[in-house]
Design an enzyme around this catalytic site. Sequence first.
Site, short mmCIF file in Angstrom:
data_model
loop_
_atom_site.label_atom_id
_atom_site.label_comp_id
_atom_site.label_asym_id
_atom_site.label_seq_id
_atom_site.Cartn_x
_atom_site.Cartn_y
_atom_site.Cartn_z
N ASP A 18 -2.46 -1.28 9.82
CA ASP A 18 -2.63 -1.31 8.36
C ASP A 18 -3.22 -2.63 7.86
O ASP A 18 -3.55 -2.74 6.67
CB ASP A 18 -1.27 -1.13 7.65
CG ASP A 18 -0.72 0.27 7.82
OD1 ASP A 18 -1.50 1.20 8.09
OD2 ASP A 18 0.51 0.42 7.66
N LYS A 31 0.84 -1.21 0.00
CA LYS A 31 0.00 0.00 0.00
C LYS A 31 0.87 1.24 0.00
O LYS A 31 2.02 1.23 0.45
CB LYS A 31 -0.97 0.02 1.18
CG LYS A 31 -0.33 0.19 2.58
CD LYS A 31 -0.08 1.63 2.99
CE LYS A 31 0.71 1.73 4.27
NZ LYS A 31 1.66 2.80 4.39
O1 C5P Z 1 -0.29 -0.73 14.43
P1 C5P Z 1 1.16 -0.93 14.13
O2 C5P Z 1 1.75 -2.10 14.86
O3 C5P Z 1 1.45 -0.97 12.67
O4 C5P Z 1 1.88 0.37 14.68
C1 C5P Z 1 3.29 0.45 14.83
C2 C5P Z 1 3.63 1.67 15.65
O5 C5P Z 1 3.33 2.86 14.90
C3 C5P Z 1 2.84 1.83 16.93
O6 C5P Z 1 3.46 1.14 17.98
C4 C5P Z 1 2.86 3.33 17.16
O7 C5P Z 1 4.10 3.73 17.72
C5 C5P Z 1 2.83 3.88 15.75
N1 C5P Z 1 1.47 4.25 15.31
C6 C5P Z 1 0.87 5.39 15.84
N2 C5P Z 1 -0.38 5.75 15.42
C7 C5P Z 1 -1.04 5.02 14.49
C8 C5P Z 1 -0.44 3.84 13.92
C9 C5P Z 1 0.83 3.49 14.36
O8 C5P Z 1 1.46 6.08 16.66
N3 C5P Z 1 -2.25 5.39 14.09
#
Ligand code: C5P
Length: 308
Positions: free
Chosen positions: A144, A14
């Site tokens: 995602d 993506k």
């Molecule tokens: O959800 P995911 O594991 O992909 O997120 C990785 C990191 O990205 C989270 O631990 C956070 O630090 C950051 N993040 C965030 N806000 C979001 C998505 C991700 O701060 N909406």
Amino acid sequence: MNRPATVSVRAPAKINLYLSVAPPAADGFHALSTVFSAVSLYDEVRVSDREAGAGIELRVSGPQAGGLPADESNLVHRSTVLLAEHVGRAPDVTISVDKQIPLAAGLAGGSADAAGTLVALDSLWGLGLDRTALAELAGQLGSDVPFCVHGGLALGSGRGDRLSAVLARGRFDWVLGFAPEGLSTPAVYAELDRLRAARRGTAIDGLHDVLTAVRHGDPDLLAATLGNDLQPAALSLRPELRPALRAGAEAGTLGQLVSGSGPTMMFLARDGEHAVTAAAQLSGAGVFTGVKVVHGPVPGPRAHRLPG
Ligand code: C5P
């Protein structure tokens, strides 16, 4: 003995055409308003039955496999355990992932693999779960992953996991420029918070215009409305990528943007032919380890049962 049943899916990467990031909430996550597009760069996930009690065997190969652990921390492994527990069965499968999407690149490669695994296992195990049910589970794996289950073009809110479909006309052609080393997503969000505390971060506000541009299928309009609040943070951590923006403009691309949390750069072309010419020029710019011509939106992962 018959060969075990095997299901294959191609799981697209993506990009974010628009990524507006709010200040962090109490849980550390940032509320987003984002427009996702799945693009034609794919990992392949294959799943096959294994004998009862054999557990999960995970193999990772392909040009972008380097450094990706094939252990329990892998999102593919975690999605298999999650789905098996959800439906109350044993996760006895062999899974192979052919990695074409670079790691930690702002392209949701790991999330694509997780989504591909859910779709493939749903088919292998004959579960009949629909995309909405799979996307709900996917939210437990990462922000995602729900979008990666759906693919296409979508508006994301919340952590990026609350989705609504977006009407888009035609397709957009892009050049992706890959950087030598990945970026950690939490580090990029933390850098944005730091920049904003020093009054140096952006806070974009053009969602309506992006949605209009994709509804009209107009690349010039889209180029004028692309935006990503994570771009200043990614470029602050990787200043060596700044010349890429200029190189993209010199190659005649209509718009240049960091993809997601970076460091991949995305360049919007007029059409497919223009993307090929621009890619040739960008590959000689000395900034990227590789470039790739892609288009989007493309559908999400679809299961294909291979002859046994
Ligand atoms: O959800 P995911 O594991 O992909 O997120 C990785 C990191 O990205 C989270 O631990 C956070 O630090 C950051 N993040 C965030 N806000 C979001 C998505 C991700 O701060 N909406």
